[in-house]
Structure formats: structure tokens, C-alpha cells
Enzyme design. Structure first.
Site, mmCIF file in Angstrom:
data_model
loop_
_atom_site.group_PDB
_atom_site.id
_atom_site.type_symbol
_atom_site.label_atom_id
_atom_site.label_comp_id
_atom_site.label_asym_id
_atom_site.label_seq_id
_atom_site.Cartn_x
_atom_site.Cartn_y
_atom_site.Cartn_z
ATOM 1 C CB ILE A 1 -0.966 -0.024 1.210
ATOM 2 C CG1 ILE A 1 -2.222 0.784 0.938
ATOM 3 C CG2 ILE A 1 -0.282 0.410 2.490
ATOM 4 C CD1 ILE A 1 -3.338 0.545 1.945
ATOM 5 C CG HIS B 1 5.654 -9.020 5.247
ATOM 6 N ND1 HIS B 1 5.351 -8.955 6.594
ATOM 7 C CD2 HIS B 1 6.331 -7.878 4.955
ATOM 8 C CE1 HIS B 1 5.821 -7.827 7.093
ATOM 9 N NE2 HIS B 1 6.439 -7.153 6.119
#
Ligand code: DGP
Length: 118
Positions: free
Chosen positions: A33, A102
């Protein structure tokens, strides 16, 4: 200790929006994002593993899948030939903000040195 879910679990279950690029039984990939480069994708195990410190041998298939999906997405993004960087941050000193392991896939321009210069 029970690991607390993060926003990434909701993205994996498609309960909140994200630009999903890939999903299978083990991993999910979506655009970051707050992109730090023209291509900035996060590849995450579907299972909640907070940090690399909690990875076990049971997770080896999922951890390997992070790399094969990174390779495919790099090709898809057209950055494989020029090159890219894969980053996994761990805990405070590593700069980890979201406690669901991640892999960052970054590329699309020269990325400079490994660490920001002081
Ligand atoms: P790290 O510092 O390694 O924990 O990186 C966390 C990254 O996650 C950071 O680059 C911003 C990204 N991020 C945080 N919240 C969201 C979100 O809700 N959606 C998406 N797509 N990315 C997010």
C-alpha cells in the site's frame, strides 16, 4: 503464545481490499500500500507466522513457495532481467511493522545500496 492476527490475514481471506496478484493454498501476493519502488509486492504465507523467529521445518514448503512466486511475479512485472530485491524484515531492529511474516519484492529501478547510508 497465540499469535495475533494482522491486517494481512484479512487480506488473505479477501475480507478487505488489496491488489491481489497471486493466491494458492500456501501463499498470497498483493501490492504494498506504500510502494517504495515502481514494483513493490508483498508475498505472505497464508498461515500466520509472526516473524522468521517462529518459522519451523513444517513451514519449509511455504517458505520455498515465497521464492517461486517471487520469481514468477518478477517475470510478470518485467523486472527479472534488470533485477530486483527480496527482503524479509524481522522484529524491531529489522524494521518489521506488520507481524505476519512477509517477503518484499522490490524493483523497477536501481535500488541502491543494501542499507540506507547514515
Ligand atoms: P514491514 O516493515 O516489513 O513489516 O513491511 C510492512 C509493509 O506492509 C509496509 O511496506 C506497508 C505494508 N502494508 C501495511 N498495511 C498494509 C495494508 O493494509 N495493505 C497493503 N497492501 N500493504 C500494507
Amino acid at each position: 503464545m497465540t499469535a495475533e492476527e494482522t491486517i494481512f490475514s484479512k487480506i488473505i481471506r479477501q475480507e478487505i481490499p488489496a491488489t491481489l496478484l497471486y493466491q494458492d493454498d500456501l501463499v498470497t501476493a498483493f501490492r504494498d500500500i506504500q510502494p517504495k519502488a515502481p514494483t513493490h509486492i508483498l508475498i505472505v504465507p497464508n498461515k500466520l507466522i509472526p516473524t522468521v523467529n517462529q518459522v519451523t521445518s513444517d513451514d519449509e514448503l511455504a517458505m520455498g513457495r515465497l521464492f517461486t512466486v517471487a520469481r514468477k511475479l518478477a517475470e510478470q512485472e518485467g523486472i527479472a532481467e534488470d533485477g530486483y530485491r527480496l527482503i524479509v524484515n524481522c522484529n524491531r531492529h529489522g524494521g518489521q511493522e506488520v507481524y505476519h511474516l512477509h517477503m518484499h519484492l522490490l524493483g523497477g529501478e536501481p535500488l541502491g545500496g543494501l542499507l540506507p547510508q547514515a
